[in-house]
Design a protein around this motif. Structure first.
Motif, PDB file in Angstrom:
ATOM      1  N   THR A 203       0.969  -1.255   0.126  1.00 23.47           N
ATOM      2  CA  THR A 203      -0.131  -0.169  -0.004  1.00 23.47           C
ATOM      3  C   THR A 203       0.783   1.324   0.104  1.00 23.47           C
ATOM      4  N   LEU A 231      -8.427  -2.240   3.866  1.00 24.38           N
ATOM      5  CA  LEU A 231      -7.421  -1.144   3.960  1.00 24.38           C
ATOM      6  C   LEU A 231      -8.473  -0.324   4.866  1.00 24.38           C
ATOM      7  N   ILE A 237      -4.061   0.576  -2.435  1.00 27.87           N
ATOM      8  CA  ILE A 237      -2.899  -0.161  -2.961  1.00 27.87           C
ATOM      9  C   ILE A 237      -2.019   0.614  -3.932  1.00 27.87           C
TER      10      ILE A 237
END
Length: 402
Positions: A203, A231, A237
């Motif tokens: 990420t 997330l 990402i």
């Protein structure tokens, strides 16, 4: 016996600078005495050794590598010459996704290869697509493509329905079931995915997660996607990659110019709903700009937003535990510049496809990119219009010699 004495004289003579030094060594005194006894005088023994030395074939030594000079605005850059050959698929298709989620293919031979730096950039704005290309996949070895989005969803689509740039391009929503706030950040073929054991995400906030390929089930992701990573609200990402062997290593780079090299064993296999672990300590106002698995790769290429860059040997980065700050990769030396992209370089026979945010493209032979060392600043690799910035770097099969 006489040949043995001559050989010993030749070997010892190569180690000393004159006759006095020879006589100072114990083995030299003994050699003189035996030479006089065998040939009648020391001069005769030396003369015989000299004749033998002239008749002996020269020792085979590797010639120094040829050096080709690649000129730039910052001065000439020495680049090792390499016997490049055209690789299979050098002119093959490249699947691209633009920032407005337009999907299309383009033949790689459309891009001319530059064998010197800084390389000129060419306009590239396919009809119906935005100028900002987000991701590119060269020569997929199967029609089925797996695409990873910035929100952690894995999709799959058939590349045969993706139009070429000669026609009107499709939007990602027409190919895969992506939401309006999603963008594609990585792609690979389903066949390549089946050859691997794990896939990993990194990420922008510096987390990494690795999951087993079998987590996708027997058929893998579909058009509408499978949630591959949870997330936090402020994270996204940055990139994703595959891992064939568990004992490989991972390289991550940050916006501020550091790189960290750590073992993939430091990242345990997790389920699809896990959030991952820390890959890199970023500090304030810093993000991850790229990451890859180093399997089969000895070097990487790094580029800054203003088009400066270099090749760097991975061995210059010691392998350390994940979660550290890493080591200096490249420090941009122009105000406002920052690292923009990295790419693994399996061979100097490869080409680098560089796509800019302003709709320009350059294809650069890997041999044209200098390798001045990890601590050195980059050199100018691209001549871009004012205000343009580097966006995406993708590795293509080499197009051969200049």
């Amino acid at each position: 016996m006489s040949d043995e004495i001559v050989t010993q004289i030749m070997e010892l003579a190569a180690e000393v600078s004159d006759g006095e030094e020879l006589l100072e060594r114990a083995e030299g005194v003994g050699l003189v005495m035996r030479g006089e006894a065998m040939y009648g005088s020391w001069d005769a023994a030396l003369a015989t050794a000299l004749v033998k030395a002239c008749e002996a074939p020269a020792a085979a030594t590797a010639p120094p590598p040829a050096v080709r000079i690649s000129h730039s605005d910052d001065g000439p850059n020495e680049v090792e010459d390499f016997p490049r050959e055209a690789e299979e698929g050098w002119d093959g298709p490249v699947v691209m996704v633009a920032g407005d989620r337009a999907v299309f293919t383009v033949a790689a031979d459309r891009f001319r290869t530059s064998h010197q730096t800084p390389a000129e950039v060419d306009p590239f704005a396919p009809r119906g697509a935005g100028v900002n290309i987000e991701v590119a996949l060269a020569n997929p070895d199967e029609e089925a493509i797996v695409a990873i989005s910035n929100v952690g969803t894995a999709h799959s689509f058939d590349s045969r329905i993706v139009p070429s740039v000669e026609g009107h391009v499709l939007h990602a929503a027409d190919v895969v079931g992506v939401a309006s706030d999603e963008s594609i950040v990585a792609m690979w073929s389903r066949r390549e995915m089946r050859r691997c054991n794990r896939f990993a995400h990194v990420t922008v906030g510096g987390k990494i997660k690795a999951s087993a390929i079998k987590e996708f089930g027997r058929h893998g992701p579909d058009r509408y996607g499978v949630q591959a990573l949870l997330l936090s609200d402020e994270d996204a990402i940055c990139t994703a990659f595959l891992e064939r062997e568990r004992g490989t290593r991972v390289f991550c780079a940050s916006l501020a110019g550091n790189g960290i090299h750590f073992s993939a064993r430091d990242v345990r296999t997790m389920g699809l709903k896990a959030q991952g672990v820390k890959a890199m300590d970023l500090g304030d106002d810093n993000t991850v700009i790229g990451a890859f698995n180093t399997d089969g790769c000895d070097e990487l290429v790094v580029l800054s937003a203003y088009g400066y860059g270099k090749r760097v040997a991975l061995e210059e980065f010691r392998v350390q535990g994940r979660g550290g700050q890493g080591m200096i990769l490249m420090r941009p030396h122009l105000d406002g510049d920052e690292l923009a992209a990295i790419a693994p370089l399996p061979s100097l026979n490869k080409d680098l496809l560089v796509l800019t945010r302003g709709g320009h493209v350059a294809r650069i032979a890997a041999t044209a990119i200098p390798s001045p060392g990890r601590s050195a600043r980059g050199v100018r690799l691209l001549k871009m219009p004012e205000g343009d910035r580097v966006g995406v770097v993708s590795v293509l099969p080499g197009s051969g010699p200049a």
